[in-house]
Design an enzyme around this catalytic site. Sequence first.
Site, PDB file in Angstrom:
ATOM      1  N   GLY A 207      -7.132  33.104  19.031  1.00  9.99           N
ATOM      2  CA  GLY A 207      -6.725  32.040  18.100  1.00  9.99           C
ATOM      3  C   GLY A 207      -7.580  32.071  16.858  1.00  9.99           C
ATOM      4  O   GLY A 207      -8.250  33.062  16.578  1.00  9.99           O
ATOM      5  N   ASN A 208      -7.534  31.004  16.085  1.00 12.68           N
ATOM      6  CA  ASN A 208      -8.408  30.904  14.907  1.00 12.68           C
ATOM      7  C   ASN A 208      -8.803  29.450  14.676  1.00 12.68           C
ATOM      8  O   ASN A 208      -8.350  28.562  15.388  1.00 12.68           O
ATOM      9  CB  ASN A 208      -7.733  31.529  13.675  1.00 12.68           C
ATOM     10  N   HIS A 209      -9.646  29.214  13.644  1.00  8.18           N
ATOM     11  CA  HIS A 209     -10.233  27.885  13.447  1.00  8.18           C
ATOM     12  C   HIS A 209      -9.372  26.908  12.660  1.00  8.18           C
ATOM     13  O   HIS A 209      -9.849  25.848  12.296  1.00  8.18           O
ATOM     14  CB  HIS A 209     -11.583  28.019  12.726  1.00  8.18           C
TER      15      HIS A 209
END
Length: 398
Positions: A207-209
Site C-alpha cells: 500500500g502507500n501513505h
Amino acid sequence: MQGKRILLGISGGIAAYKIVTLIRLLIKSGAEVKCILTPASCDFISPLTVATLSKNPVGIEFWDKSDGTWSNHVEYGLWADVFLIAPLTANTLHKLAHGGCNNLLLATYLSMKCPVIVAPAMDLDMYIHPTTKRNLEIIAGDGVLVIPAESGELASGLIGQGRMAEPETLFESLEAFFENSSELVGKRILITAGPTYEALDPVRFIGNHSSGKMGFALAENILRKGAEVVLISGPTKLDLKHNNLTLVKVQSAENMLHAVQEHWSNSDAGIFSAAVADYRPLNVAEQKIKKSEENLTIELIKNPDILGWAGSMKSEKQILVGFALETTNGKAYAEDKLTRKNLDFIVLNSLEDHGAGFGFDTNKISILDNHNNFTSFELMSKANVAKDIVNYLKKYLK
Ligand code: C5P
C-alpha cells in the site's frame, strides 16, 4: 464573511483560550462577532479579552448586577446568522441535549432562530463515554451540526480524540456554512481518493501513505455546491455522509477500476486524486506466506491505469482532472500526463514542499491546464485547496 453575524458561545474548558484566535480570524475577515461565556469559562478566558477582540460587550449572566441591565437572550437569537458553541464541554452538552437553562448561553440556545454548530472538547475517556456519544446524537438529531473533536495531545497529557478542532478549522467550517450554494446542482462528479491495497496473501498487502484527505475534502466542497458525488475510495479512516453522496469503498486498483467503469459514463466530471498502486503482486498466495527462505522475491505486474482508461473513454462534454505527485521534474511529467491521459487539467503537488502531500492537513499545489496555463497556489489547508480546485473545475463545467 463580510457582515456575517457570528454568535460565539464559550463554555468552561481549557480549549477556551484558542477562541481568541478564532475571534481574530473572524474580525479580520469582516464578520461581526458577539460572545456569550458560561460563568465557568471565565476561569479559562478573560471576558475583557473576549470583549476587546470581538469589539462587543460579552454576555455572561442574565442580568448585570452592577446596573441591573438584562441580557436579552431572545435578542441574541434574533441577531445571529449562526451560533457556534466552542469549546462545548460535557456539562454544557448534557444541558443542550436535555433542555437545561441555568445560564445565559443555554437560554440563548433555546431561543435560537439560526443554525447552531458545536465543537466539543474534552478528555478522551469523556469523549468516548456512551453518555457523551448519546448526547451528541441527541443534539445532532435536533439539527445541530457537530464538528468532531480531533485526535492529539490533550491538556491532561493523554493522547487521543478530544481536542477541540483548531480555530482555523472552525473558521473554515463557518466559511463553508455560508458558502453553501446551488451552483453545481444537476451535476454528477466522480472522485477517486485514498490509497489502494494490493494483496500479497490473505493478511498482507502493498500500500502507500495516502490518507484520502484531499479526495474527501473535494467531495465535501462539491456536495456543498449541490452536485451529486460518487466517491470511490481506497482504505482510509475517513467517513462522509450526505444525501447526494454515493461512497464506494474499494481495496485494490482493480476494484477501483471496476467501480469507475460503472460510474464514469454518467458523470459530468471526474477528479482522480487516488494514489493508485502502479504494480500489484502477480500471484496472491491463498495461505499466509511462511517465513522460510532468507530472501523472498515477489513478482509484480502493472496495474490498470484507471485515469488513462477514463481519458480514453471521455466524451466531448466530460471534464477530467488528474493529480501528479512527483519528487523531481514535476512540471515536465505533469505536461506529459496531461496529454497522454487526455485531461482537461492536472493538479501538481510536490513532495519537495514541506507540509504538502500524504497525511498532511495542508497541501501546496499548482494547476496546469490544457490551454497551457500554469498557476501556483500558496500552502494551505486541504479544505481550501479543494475550494481552489473546484473553482477551477467550475470554469470548465458549463
Ligand atoms: O501516472 P501517474 O500514476 O503518476 O498519474 C497520477 C494520476 O493518475 C492520479 O490522478 C491518479 O489518481 C491516477 N492514476 C490512476 N490509475 C493508476 C495510476 C494513477 O487513476 N493506476
